[in-house]
Design a protein around this motif. Structure first.
Motif, short mmCIF file in Angstrom:
data_model
loop_
_atom_site.label_atom_id
_atom_site.label_comp_id
_atom_site.label_asym_id
_atom_site.label_seq_id
_atom_site.Cartn_x
_atom_site.Cartn_y
_atom_site.Cartn_z
N HIS A 120 -30.66 -5.21 44.00
CA HIS A 120 -31.75 -5.92 44.69
C HIS A 120 -32.37 -7.01 43.81
CE1 HIS A 120 -32.11 -3.85 48.53
NE2 HIS A 120 -31.74 -2.75 47.90
N GLU A 121 -32.34 -6.82 42.51
CA GLU A 121 -32.94 -7.81 41.61
C GLU A 121 -31.97 -8.93 41.27
OE1 GLU A 121 -34.21 -5.38 38.37
OE2 GLU A 121 -35.82 -4.42 39.54
N ALA A 122 -30.72 -8.79 41.65
CA ALA A 122 -29.74 -9.86 41.40
C ALA A 122 -30.19 -11.14 42.10
CB ALA A 122 -28.36 -9.44 41.90
N PRO A 123 -29.94 -12.29 41.49
CA PRO A 123 -30.40 -13.55 42.09
C PRO A 123 -29.69 -13.83 43.41
CG PRO A 123 -28.89 -13.99 40.29
CD PRO A 123 -29.18 -12.52 40.25
N TRP A 124 -30.37 -14.60 44.26
CA TRP A 124 -29.75 -15.03 45.51
C TRP A 124 -28.94 -16.29 45.27
CZ3 TRP A 124 -29.68 -12.24 49.94
CH2 TRP A 124 -30.54 -11.14 50.00
N ASN A 125 -27.83 -16.38 45.99
CA ASN A 125 -27.00 -17.60 46.01
C ASN A 125 -26.34 -17.91 44.67
OD1 ASN A 125 -27.86 -18.08 48.79
ND2 ASN A 125 -29.81 -18.73 47.90
N ARG A 126 -26.18 -16.88 43.82
CA ARG A 126 -25.50 -17.06 42.54
C ARG A 126 -24.77 -15.78 42.19
NH1 ARG A 126 -27.24 -16.40 37.21
NH2 ARG A 126 -29.42 -16.18 37.83
N PRO A 127 -23.46 -15.84 41.90
CA PRO A 127 -22.70 -14.61 41.61
C PRO A 127 -23.15 -13.98 40.30
CG PRO A 127 -21.33 -16.54 41.22
CD PRO A 127 -22.59 -17.03 41.86
N LEU A 128 -23.10 -12.65 40.27
CA LEU A 128 -23.49 -11.90 39.07
C LEU A 128 -22.59 -10.67 38.96
CD1 LEU A 128 -25.57 -11.47 36.73
CD2 LEU A 128 -26.84 -10.02 38.33
N ALA A 129 -22.04 -10.43 37.78
CA ALA A 129 -21.26 -9.22 37.53
C ALA A 129 -22.23 -8.08 37.23
CB ALA A 129 -20.30 -9.43 36.37
N ILE A 130 -22.31 -7.12 38.15
CA ILE A 130 -23.19 -5.96 37.94
C ILE A 130 -22.53 -4.97 36.99
CG2 ILE A 130 -24.50 -4.12 39.07
CD1 ILE A 130 -25.42 -6.86 39.94
N THR A 131 -21.22 -4.79 37.14
CA THR A 131 -20.39 -4.01 36.21
C THR A 131 -19.10 -4.81 36.02
OG1 THR A 131 -18.96 -2.72 37.68
CG2 THR A 131 -21.24 -1.95 37.42
N PRO A 132 -18.24 -4.42 35.06
CA PRO A 132 -16.96 -5.11 34.92
C PRO A 132 -16.08 -5.03 36.16
CG PRO A 132 -17.45 -3.84 32.94
CD PRO A 132 -18.48 -3.45 33.96
N PHE A 133 -16.36 -4.10 37.06
CA PHE A 133 -15.55 -3.92 38.26
C PHE A 133 -16.23 -4.42 39.54
CE2 PHE A 133 -14.01 -0.61 35.35
CZ PHE A 133 -12.68 -0.97 35.29
N PHE A 134 -17.42 -4.98 39.43
CA PHE A 134 -18.16 -5.34 40.65
C PHE A 134 -18.93 -6.62 40.44
CE2 PHE A 134 -21.57 -5.07 43.81
CZ PHE A 134 -20.87 -4.67 44.94
N LEU A 136 -21.22 -9.43 42.44
CA LEU A 136 -22.05 -9.55 43.65
C LEU A 136 -22.50 -10.98 43.84
CD1 LEU A 136 -23.74 -8.23 45.97
CD2 LEU A 136 -25.56 -7.91 44.26
N LEU A 137 -22.38 -11.46 45.09
CA LEU A 137 -22.98 -12.73 45.49
C LEU A 137 -23.78 -12.48 46.76
CD1 LEU A 137 -23.41 -15.80 45.45
CD2 LEU A 137 -21.24 -16.04 46.67
N LYS A 138 -25.10 -12.58 46.67
CA LYS A 138 -25.98 -12.44 47.83
C LYS A 138 -26.37 -13.83 48.31
CE LYS A 138 -29.23 -10.11 45.83
NZ LYS A 138 -30.45 -9.30 45.59
N CYS A 139 -26.14 -14.09 49.59
CA CYS A 139 -26.46 -15.40 50.16
C CYS A 139 -27.59 -15.22 51.17
CB CYS A 139 -25.24 -16.00 50.85
SG CYS A 139 -23.84 -16.24 49.73
N GLU A 140 -28.68 -15.89 50.96
CA GLU A 140 -29.81 -15.80 51.88
C GLU A 140 -29.62 -16.82 52.99
OE1 GLU A 140 -34.70 -15.56 51.95
OE2 GLU A 140 -33.66 -16.10 50.10
N GLY A 141 -29.49 -16.34 54.22
CA GLY A 141 -29.27 -17.24 55.34
C GLY A 141 -28.66 -16.52 56.52
N ARG A 142 -28.29 -17.28 57.53
CA ARG A 142 -27.73 -16.72 58.76
C ARG A 142 -26.20 -16.76 58.70
NH1 ARG A 142 -29.48 -19.31 64.06
NH2 ARG A 142 -28.21 -20.98 63.18
#
Length: 225
Positions: A120-134, A136-142
């Protein structure tokens, strides 16, 4: 989910299997089944979606319609770490829940995990490696406005129910999703209404019915032809 210009009110609730969900007052909808958020996600998205994708594909790229509580992302990440299979995960969400609500969710406690806040704290609209195997890219929009060069082999379709957001269950929406998917890619959803099945078929999907979680007779898995 829905009209991004409107702000909604929501609150954390408890479902029948002891796991959290969020209730959205504008749409009068819960983010997960009130009969069990955790068991619904495990059945619809992990068992029918991710486990099948891990068997079929070497690389896994997941698209989620509706990041919501982060439960589907958390379960997927835990499976990725356990199986040591890299997963790229992209989610579109028009109404991110407030961080203070996200911190009330009990998924980490139930799953003996410690990753939910990071999701949940990962930034929006920018990819982030949460672990070496995952990653995440969260995109805010429709979803209607979402465009990417990425192609996905697994889609978690977790929009609000058709009676709340009919615009997200049309043949046109599913055609849009098909353009984002690799041939042979899988789409899973909790909704098994007849016209949803027909709309998926009209968009070129082969649709399968599968037994659902508690109080849910059937759910759908569709294959992009």
């Amino acid at each position: 989910m829905g009209n991004i210009e409107k702000k909604t009110e929501s609150r954390v609730v408890l479902t029948a299997d002891g796991s959290s969900s969020v209730y959205n007052s504008e749409f009068d909808q819960h983010y997960h089944s009130i009969f069990g958020a955790l068991q619904e996600s495990q059945r619809v998205f992990i068992q029918l979606g991710l486990e099948a994708a891990l068997e079929r594909f070497t690389e896994i790229s997941v698209f989620e319609m509706g990041f919501g509580t982060g439960l589907n992302a958390l379960l997927t990440m835990l499976e990725a770490v356990k199986s040591e299979r890299a997963v790229k995960y992209t989610a579109v969400e028009a109404f991110p829940i407030p961080l203070e609500e996200a911190r009330q969710l009990n998924f980490d406690e139930l799953l003996a995990s410690h990753y939910l806040n990071a999701l949940h704290e990962a930034p929006w609209n920018r990819p982030l490696a949460i672990t070496p195997f995952f990653q995440l890219l969260k995109c805010e929009g429709r979803l209607q406005d979402f465009r990417t060069e990425e192609r996905f082999n697994l889609v978690y379709y977790d929009a609000f129910a058709p009676e709340a957001q009919p615009e997200l269950w049309t043949p046109e929406i599913f055609e849009h999703l098909a353009t984002l998917m690799h041939p042979g890619g899988l789409l899973t959803t909790y909704c098994s209404k007849g016209y949803v099945k027909r709309n998926l078929q009209a968009a070129g999907f082969l649709v399968e019915k599968h037994p659902g979680p508690a109080r849910k007779r059937e759910v759908l898995r569709a294959v992009r032809q």
